[in-house]
Design a protein around this motif. Sequence first.
Motif, mmCIF file in Angstrom:
data_model
loop_
_atom_site.group_PDB
_atom_site.id
_atom_site.type_symbol
_atom_site.label_atom_id
_atom_site.label_comp_id
_atom_site.label_asym_id
_atom_site.label_seq_id
_atom_site.Cartn_x
_atom_site.Cartn_y
_atom_site.Cartn_z
ATOM 1 N N ALA A 42 6.343 -18.350 -0.865
ATOM 2 C CA ALA A 42 5.841 -17.030 -1.279
ATOM 3 C C ALA A 42 5.801 -16.037 -0.126
ATOM 4 C CB ALA A 42 4.456 -17.173 -1.898
ATOM 5 N N ASP A 43 5.320 -16.470 1.052
ATOM 6 C CA ASP A 43 5.215 -15.536 2.180
ATOM 7 C C ASP A 43 6.572 -14.980 2.583
ATOM 8 O OD1 ASP A 43 5.713 -18.271 3.056
ATOM 9 O OD2 ASP A 43 5.534 -17.512 5.109
ATOM 10 N N ILE A 44 7.613 -15.841 2.535
ATOM 11 C CA ILE A 44 8.969 -15.397 2.889
ATOM 12 C C ILE A 44 9.512 -14.454 1.826
ATOM 13 C CG2 ILE A 44 11.311 -16.161 3.432
ATOM 14 C CD1 ILE A 44 10.146 -18.829 4.292
ATOM 15 N N GLU A 45 9.267 -14.781 0.562
ATOM 16 C CA GLU A 45 9.755 -13.943 -0.532
ATOM 17 C C GLU A 45 9.040 -12.589 -0.550
ATOM 18 O OE1 GLU A 45 10.858 -15.891 -4.303
ATOM 19 O OE2 GLU A 45 9.991 -17.719 -3.448
ATOM 20 N N PHE A 46 7.741 -12.601 -0.246
ATOM 21 C CA PHE A 46 7.009 -11.335 -0.128
ATOM 22 C C PHE A 46 7.651 -10.453 0.955
ATOM 23 C CE2 PHE A 46 2.464 -12.463 -1.784
ATOM 24 C CZ PHE A 46 3.023 -13.026 -2.925
ATOM 25 N N GLU A 47 7.941 -11.072 2.084
ATOM 26 C CA GLU A 47 8.520 -10.335 3.207
ATOM 27 C C GLU A 47 9.893 -9.771 2.849
ATOM 28 O OE1 GLU A 47 9.395 -10.977 7.977
ATOM 29 O OE2 GLU A 47 9.482 -12.701 6.621
ATOM 30 N N TRP A 48 10.688 -10.554 2.141
ATOM 31 C CA TRP A 48 12.029 -10.113 1.732
ATOM 32 C C TRP A 48 11.931 -8.866 0.852
ATOM 33 C CZ3 TRP A 48 16.979 -10.670 2.871
ATOM 34 C CH2 TRP A 48 17.953 -10.351 1.927
ATOM 35 N N THR A 49 10.982 -8.862 -0.074
ATOM 36 C CA THR A 49 10.778 -7.703 -0.955
ATOM 37 C C THR A 49 10.337 -6.495 -0.145
ATOM 38 O OG1 THR A 49 10.197 -9.112 -2.842
ATOM 39 C CG2 THR A 49 9.480 -6.825 -2.932
ATOM 40 N N ARG A 50 9.416 -6.704 0.793
ATOM 41 C CA ARG A 50 8.943 -5.584 1.618
ATOM 42 C C ARG A 50 10.067 -5.019 2.479
ATOM 43 N NH1 ARG A 50 4.903 -9.173 2.691
ATOM 44 N NH2 ARG A 50 5.555 -9.351 4.874
ATOM 45 N N ASN A 51 10.919 -5.903 3.007
ATOM 46 C CA ASN A 51 12.058 -5.441 3.816
ATOM 47 C C ASN A 51 13.031 -4.611 2.985
ATOM 48 O OD1 ASN A 51 11.068 -6.652 6.116
ATOM 49 N ND2 ASN A 51 12.268 -8.521 5.868
ATOM 50 N N LYS A 52 13.250 -5.039 1.739
ATOM 51 C CA LYS A 52 14.150 -4.280 0.866
ATOM 52 C C LYS A 52 13.549 -2.913 0.540
ATOM 53 C CE LYS A 52 16.868 -6.007 -2.077
ATOM 54 N NZ LYS A 52 17.515 -6.582 -3.273
ATOM 55 N N ALA A 53 12.208 -2.866 0.487
ATOM 56 C CA ALA A 53 11.523 -1.603 0.213
ATOM 57 C C ALA A 53 11.402 -0.744 1.470
ATOM 58 C CB ALA A 53 10.143 -1.872 -0.369
ATOM 59 N N LYS A 54 11.776 -1.340 2.624
ATOM 60 C CA LYS A 54 11.719 -0.649 3.912
ATOM 61 C C LYS A 54 10.298 -0.193 4.245
ATOM 62 C CE LYS A 54 16.499 0.933 3.500
ATOM 63 N NZ LYS A 54 17.417 2.093 3.448
ATOM 64 N N MET A 55 9.345 -1.120 4.018
ATOM 65 C CA MET A 55 7.949 -0.820 4.356
ATOM 66 C C MET A 55 7.707 -1.059 5.828
ATOM 67 S SD MET A 55 6.789 0.145 1.467
ATOM 68 C CE MET A 55 5.049 0.256 1.820
ATOM 69 N N ASP A 56 6.878 -0.228 6.439
ATOM 70 C CA ASP A 56 6.547 -0.381 7.855
ATOM 71 C C ASP A 56 5.748 -1.663 8.078
ATOM 72 O OD1 ASP A 56 7.760 2.018 8.392
ATOM 73 O OD2 ASP A 56 5.904 3.167 8.148
ATOM 74 N N LYS A 57 5.895 -2.243 9.251
ATOM 75 C CA LYS A 57 5.212 -3.491 9.566
ATOM 76 C C LYS A 57 3.696 -3.321 9.586
ATOM 77 C CE LYS A 57 8.964 -5.655 12.166
ATOM 78 N NZ LYS A 57 9.366 -6.227 13.471
ATOM 79 N N GLY A 58 3.235 -2.105 9.851
ATOM 80 C CA GLY A 58 1.794 -1.887 9.930
ATOM 81 C C GLY A 58 1.092 -1.883 8.587
ATOM 82 N N ASN A 59 1.863 -1.849 7.504
ATOM 83 C CA ASN A 59 1.261 -1.800 6.176
ATOM 84 C C ASN A 59 0.726 -3.156 5.755
ATOM 85 O OD1 ASN A 59 1.670 0.929 5.552
ATOM 86 N ND2 ASN A 59 3.813 0.542 5.078
ATOM 87 N N SER A 60 -0.059 -3.133 4.677
ATOM 88 C CA SER A 60 -0.618 -4.365 4.119
ATOM 89 C C SER A 60 0.500 -5.311 3.693
ATOM 90 C CB SER A 60 -1.494 -4.020 2.914
ATOM 91 O OG SER A 60 -1.869 -5.178 2.222
ATOM 92 N N LEU A 61 0.328 -6.595 4.017
ATOM 93 C CA LEU A 61 1.321 -7.596 3.639
ATOM 94 C C LEU A 61 1.125 -8.052 2.200
ATOM 95 C CD1 LEU A 61 1.219 -9.832 6.854
ATOM 96 C CD2 LEU A 61 2.721 -7.886 6.360
ATOM 97 N N ALA A 62 -0.122 -8.106 1.775
ATOM 98 C CA ALA A 62 -0.451 -8.569 0.427
ATOM 99 C C ALA A 62 -1.888 -8.201 0.109
ATOM 100 C CB ALA A 62 -0.244 -10.076 0.320
ATOM 101 N N ARG A 63 -2.276 -8.410 -1.154
ATOM 102 C CA ARG A 63 -3.660 -8.243 -1.579
ATOM 103 C C ARG A 63 -4.203 -9.597 -2.019
ATOM 104 N NH1 ARG A 63 -6.324 -3.896 -0.163
ATOM 105 N NH2 ARG A 63 -7.807 -4.441 -1.810
ATOM 106 N N HIS A 64 -5.470 -9.823 -1.731
ATOM 107 C CA HIS A 64 -6.131 -11.080 -2.099
ATOM 108 C C HIS A 64 -7.240 -10.749 -3.096
ATOM 109 C CE1 HIS A 64 -7.953 -15.155 -0.560
ATOM 110 N NE2 HIS A 64 -7.897 -15.076 -1.878
ATOM 111 N N LEU A 65 -7.085 -11.229 -4.319
ATOM 112 C CA LEU A 65 -8.068 -11.009 -5.382
ATOM 113 C C LEU A 65 -8.793 -12.319 -5.672
ATOM 114 C CD1 LEU A 65 -9.385 -9.620 -7.851
ATOM 115 C CD2 LEU A 65 -7.252 -10.019 -9.099
ATOM 116 N N ILE A 66 -10.121 -12.272 -5.659
ATOM 117 C CA ILE A 66 -10.940 -13.451 -5.940
ATOM 118 C C ILE A 66 -11.721 -13.203 -7.220
ATOM 119 C CG2 ILE A 66 -12.772 -14.980 -5.099
ATOM 120 C CD1 ILE A 66 -11.983 -14.100 -2.243
ATOM 121 N N GLN A 67 -11.662 -14.162 -8.121
ATOM 122 C CA GLN A 67 -12.393 -14.104 -9.393
ATOM 123 C C GLN A 67 -13.291 -15.335 -9.474
ATOM 124 O OE1 GLN A 67 -10.094 -14.847 -12.955
ATOM 125 N NE2 GLN A 67 -11.238 -13.322 -14.138
ATOM 126 N N SER A 68 -14.595 -15.117 -9.410
ATOM 127 C CA SER A 68 -15.546 -16.231 -9.335
ATOM 128 C C SER A 68 -16.402 -16.303 -10.593
ATOM 129 C CB SER A 68 -16.445 -16.062 -8.108
ATOM 130 O OG SER A 68 -17.341 -17.137 -7.999
#
Length: 447
Positions: A42-68
């Motif tokens: 998943a981490d590699i695939e997330f990065e591949w999508t971000r690279n295709k979108a040409k997102m800057d490295k300083g941006n958020s890599l992902a969001r973490h949602l917790i449901q308790s």
Amino acid sequence: MAYTKTHSITTTLKKAIDYILNPEKTDDELYVSSFACSSDTADIEFEWTRNKAKMDKGNSLARHLIQSFAPGETTPEQAHEIGLKLAEEVLGGKYEFVISTHTDKNSIHNHIIFNSVSFVDYKKYHSNKYTYRNIQRTSDRICKEYGLSVIVPNTDNRSKNTKYENKPTSWRAKLKTEIDKIIPQAKDFEDFLRLMELQGYDIKRGQYISVRAKGQERFIRLKAQTLGERYSIEGITKRIEKSRRRKPIIRDNRISLIIDIQNCIKAQESKGYEHWAKINNLKQASKTLNFLTEHNISSYAELESRIEEMRRNFDDTADKLKSTESRLNNINILRKNISTYRALRPIYEEYTKVKDKARFEKQHQREIILFKAAHKYLSETLTDGKLPALETVNTKRMELEEQKQKLYADYKTAKKELSEIDVVKANVDTMLNVPQKPEQTRENQIE
């Protein structure tokens, strides 16, 4: 009930994913699922999508949602199912995600890590108070569908990542909320006070105007020093004038439920509200009968038949919409994997030809992993073994998108119509059960 909170992942995405996939927390990864990616890569695939979108490295890599969930209220299987539905609805099939259900603590909870960029249109996910409220509302609705409890939120707490609380709201906070609701309805300040009385508030006039809710010991003055400038007499008056200048009064022709005055607590506590409810009931009864006339419904059996027909139409439209969304999700994932396969195939072919494979693999490890993942998906999905042209897939995707939009419009219309006729039936049931006086006739009632 389920608490939710979200935060951004700006570093160590792989570490975060590894944590939520921990076999000791997920019953040997029994409660792990993913969408549009593999949990292992998943981490590699997330990065591949971000690279295709040409997102800057300083941006958020992902969001973490917790449901308790509350202790003992749900099972791991049910919690995982609820989490999947939550992720599917709030992300709309546009973002890769991994979900796991942790069972190692007393409180069962879901972890959902999703990409910060859409693999469908390469747009960034914007996290704000509106998207968070949508997450919590969706979570609440799904929990209700599964028979779980829902905690009413504290309206004073405006943090987008806050948990729901059981803390009582103060009298001043409740008063401010009520004032905010009434101001758009008031013609002037005197009308505002009348509407406050209808809501059960006692009004005390004198040197100052003070109000008191039912069950409250002391009056609260409508003063800037007490409630703030916006809630003083001058502030309320200005807000009423501004509200009336901003938008004209629109007559509401919607049909609402007839109020059961005998069992209504507000009517028992406030004569003003009881009087308003009686007038409102006459208006709603008139609207109900007009609806029946306009739709040529002359008997109770016809009303029931029409409702059943509309419910079947609503269910059929909902099923078609769900099926179209599923097909659209599948074709979006297919499109992603075809694109990845085509882009990385030259690198993999070069890898198969070089003599020093270990060195080459070290240099292109991520590309090789992604190619193999795409190749595996396509091999399992394409039964004929033929790779469709990306242009053909894009055309089909656009067709499904148009079909989805049309079905969604039909779904909203069918839902609105069904809701309206359900209210009509409830009103008819209420009217037919009202004891009739001897001098009254039943000429205008439904047989």
